[in-house]
Design an enzyme around this catalytic site. Structure first.
Site, PDB file in Angstrom:
ATOM      1  N   VAL A  54     -15.614   3.684 -40.604  1.00 40.37           N
ATOM      2  CA  VAL A  54     -15.023   3.575 -39.279  1.00 40.37           C
ATOM      3  C   VAL A  54     -13.548   3.969 -39.260  1.00 40.37           C
ATOM      4  O   VAL A  54     -13.046   4.504 -38.256  1.00 40.37           O
ATOM      5  CB  VAL A  54     -15.228   2.152 -38.704  1.00 40.37           C
ATOM      6  CG1 VAL A  54     -14.344   1.131 -39.408  1.00 40.37           C
ATOM      7  CG2 VAL A  54     -15.033   2.147 -37.197  1.00 40.37           C
ATOM      8  N   ASP A  55     -12.838   3.767 -40.355  1.00 38.83           N
ATOM      9  CA  ASP A  55     -11.432   4.165 -40.438  1.00 38.83           C
ATOM     10  C   ASP A  55     -11.252   5.646 -40.112  1.00 38.83           C
ATOM     11  O   ASP A  55     -10.225   6.063 -39.580  1.00 38.83           O
ATOM     12  CB  ASP A  55     -10.867   3.925 -41.837  1.00 38.83           C
ATOM     13  CG  ASP A  55     -11.293   2.643 -42.500  1.00 38.83           C
ATOM     14  OD1 ASP A  55     -12.439   2.210 -42.293  1.00 38.83           O
ATOM     15  OD2 ASP A  55     -10.504   2.084 -43.282  1.00 38.83           O
ATOM     16  N   ALA A  56     -12.267   6.442 -40.455  1.00 36.61           N
ATOM     17  CA  ALA A  56     -12.175   7.889 -40.303  1.00 36.61           C
ATOM     18  C   ALA A  56     -11.878   8.297 -38.873  1.00 36.61           C
ATOM     19  O   ALA A  56     -11.244   9.335 -38.628  1.00 36.61           O
ATOM     20  CB  ALA A  56     -13.476   8.541 -40.774  1.00 36.61           C
ATOM     21  N   LEU A  57     -12.337   7.507 -37.906  1.00 36.69           N
ATOM     22  CA  LEU A  57     -12.133   7.877 -36.512  1.00 36.69           C
ATOM     23  C   LEU A  57     -10.648   8.000 -36.201  1.00 36.69           C
ATOM     24  O   LEU A  57     -10.200   8.971 -35.579  1.00 36.69           O
ATOM     25  CB  LEU A  57     -12.796   6.856 -35.594  1.00 36.69           C
ATOM     26  CG  LEU A  57     -14.306   6.653 -35.779  1.00 36.69           C
ATOM     27  CD1 LEU A  57     -14.816   5.593 -34.800  1.00 36.69           C
ATOM     28  CD2 LEU A  57     -15.062   7.956 -35.606  1.00 36.69           C
ATOM     29  N   ASN A  58      -9.864   7.026 -36.628  1.00 34.64           N
ATOM     30  CA  ASN A  58      -8.431   7.077 -36.363  1.00 34.64           C
ATOM     31  C   ASN A  58      -7.728   8.124 -37.218  1.00 34.64           C
ATOM     32  O   ASN A  58      -6.757   8.737 -36.787  1.00 34.64           O
ATOM     33  CB  ASN A  58      -7.793   5.713 -36.609  1.00 34.64           C
ATOM     34  CG  ASN A  58      -6.302   5.722 -36.342  1.00 34.64           C
ATOM     35  OD1 ASN A  58      -5.864   5.672 -35.198  1.00 34.64           O
ATOM     36  ND2 ASN A  58      -5.500   5.809 -37.395  1.00 34.64           N
TER      37      ASN A  58
END
Length: 370
Positions: free
Chosen positions: A148-152
């Site tokens: 999920v970190d990848a989105l930012n």
């Protein structure tokens, strides 16, 4: 091409476009302390922080917040531009993982410098990386954003570069990658994201991980044209997250590190809380979220951040250390990304409070250096 809607660069233009510090009701100097709190946090980190040089995701998150500090307060610690210069505006490179999202995070800080302060800086490293990833996505590779970190770390640069280059293929690839992540990691029932596939079905929803997701959606919605066909889905997920987060805010104003389990690491945690404050605050200012419902949530969160997480020295504490799941944070735990998130939150709270540069309804000073 300049960033859409920006006329020139500097605090005056940035504030007018970004949600308008200038048109909001002006708070009195006695009540508008956000600027001072932001400056205190930023100054402490640049004087006492660790590992400040690398163009990694941690420093990138700080510098995105640091430029928000400049645009909000009119004051600069003159650290971001030298940091970017020293790194030659390059993204980290890993031949074994050429499209690893963490290595794209610095692009957002470079883009903020380009947009608001230094239109002469090169964007070649960001452009080359995105164009190569677009080609890879078009060839059928769609699993790069599998945490999920990848989105930012990646979405904001895809969205902004698409507008600068007038290239819709960047948005098409972004949508493909987002849809893959959403299918695998977003839980429709809760309106929250699993950190990665290992946690799917576990009931564990990590605060900072969801903070990364909300921050990414906020940044993309800020720049994506209102008639873009991809926008409704990003807005739907943003609103769904916001509704859940409003329900699960703790009594003390923080969100728990494990969002739905108050007994798991049940102390304050500021990094997730700050990202949520940033996203929800922007949603109110942008007219997306109902102020009657969400303004008390943001105010309560900022009180927690500014009176408990922010310490008299300027240290932003209770930042959960680097990890991939809920964990305990202590009063002295701080990190670049936590300070950056705090500064982004402060930017949105300042808008809501009607604070102009310097913290009290004065004239916004144009700052050309960061």
């Amino acid at each position: 091409m300049r960033f859409p809607g920006i006329r020139g660069f500097g605090v005056l233009a940035a504030a007018a476009v970004a949600g308008s510090l200038l048109t909001a009701p002006v708070a009195s100097a006695a009540t508008c302390t956000v600027s001072d709190e932001m400056v205190s946090a930023g100054n402490y980190w640049v004087a006492n922080g660790t590992n400040l040089d690398a163009p990694d995701w941690q420093n990138a998150t700080f510098h995105v917040g640091n430029l928000a500090l400049v645009r909000t307060t009119g004051q600069s610690n003159h650290k971001t531009y030298p940091w970017a210069q020293a790194n030659s505006y390059l993204l980290p490179d890993d031949p074994k993982r050429p499209f690893f999202p963490d290595n794209q995070a610095a692009g957002e800080a470079y883009l903020d410098l380009y947009t608001y302060f230094h239109p002469e800086i090169p964007l070649d490293s960001i452009r080359t990386r995105i164009q190569a990833e677009v080609a890879s996505v078009q060839a059928g590779h769609r699993d790069y954003w599998n945490y999920v970190d990848a989105l930012n770390m990646a979405m904001p640069s895809f969205a902004r570069m698409s507008l600068i280059d007038k290239n819709s293929s960047y948005l098409d690839a972004m949508q493909t990658l987002f849809s893959s992540a959403e299918h695998k990691l977003f839980n429709e029932f809760t309106g929250l994201w699993y950190r990665d596939a290992r946690f799917k079905g576990s009931g564990v929803f990590w605060s900072r991980g969801n903070g990364w997701a909300l921050a990414a959606l906020t940044k993309v919605l800020q720049v994506l044209p209102a008639d873009d066909p991809r926008r409704p889905e990003y807005l739907r997920v943003f609103k769904k997250m916001a509704a859940t987060l409003a329900l699960f805010q703790r009594r003390d104003g923080f969100w728990n590190s494990d969002l739905l389990n108050p007994w798991d690491h049940g102390g304050p945690e500021s990094s997730g809380t700050a990202f949520f404050t940033f996203g929800l605050g922007w949603g109110i200012t942008a007219g997306i979220l109902d102020p009657a419902r969400y303004r008390p949530v943001v105010d309560k969160a900022w009180t927690a951040l500014s009176t408990k997480a922010l310490q008299p020295s300027g240290l932003v504490g209770y930042v959960q250390p680097v990890g991939d799941r809920p964990a305990t944070a202590h009063a002295t735990d701080t990190a670049a990304y936590g300070v950056g998130a705090f500064l982004l939150a402060g930017q949105e709270v300042a808008k809501l409070q009607g604070c102009s540069a310097g913290g009290g309804g004065g004239v916004v000073r144009v700052v050309r250096h960061a």
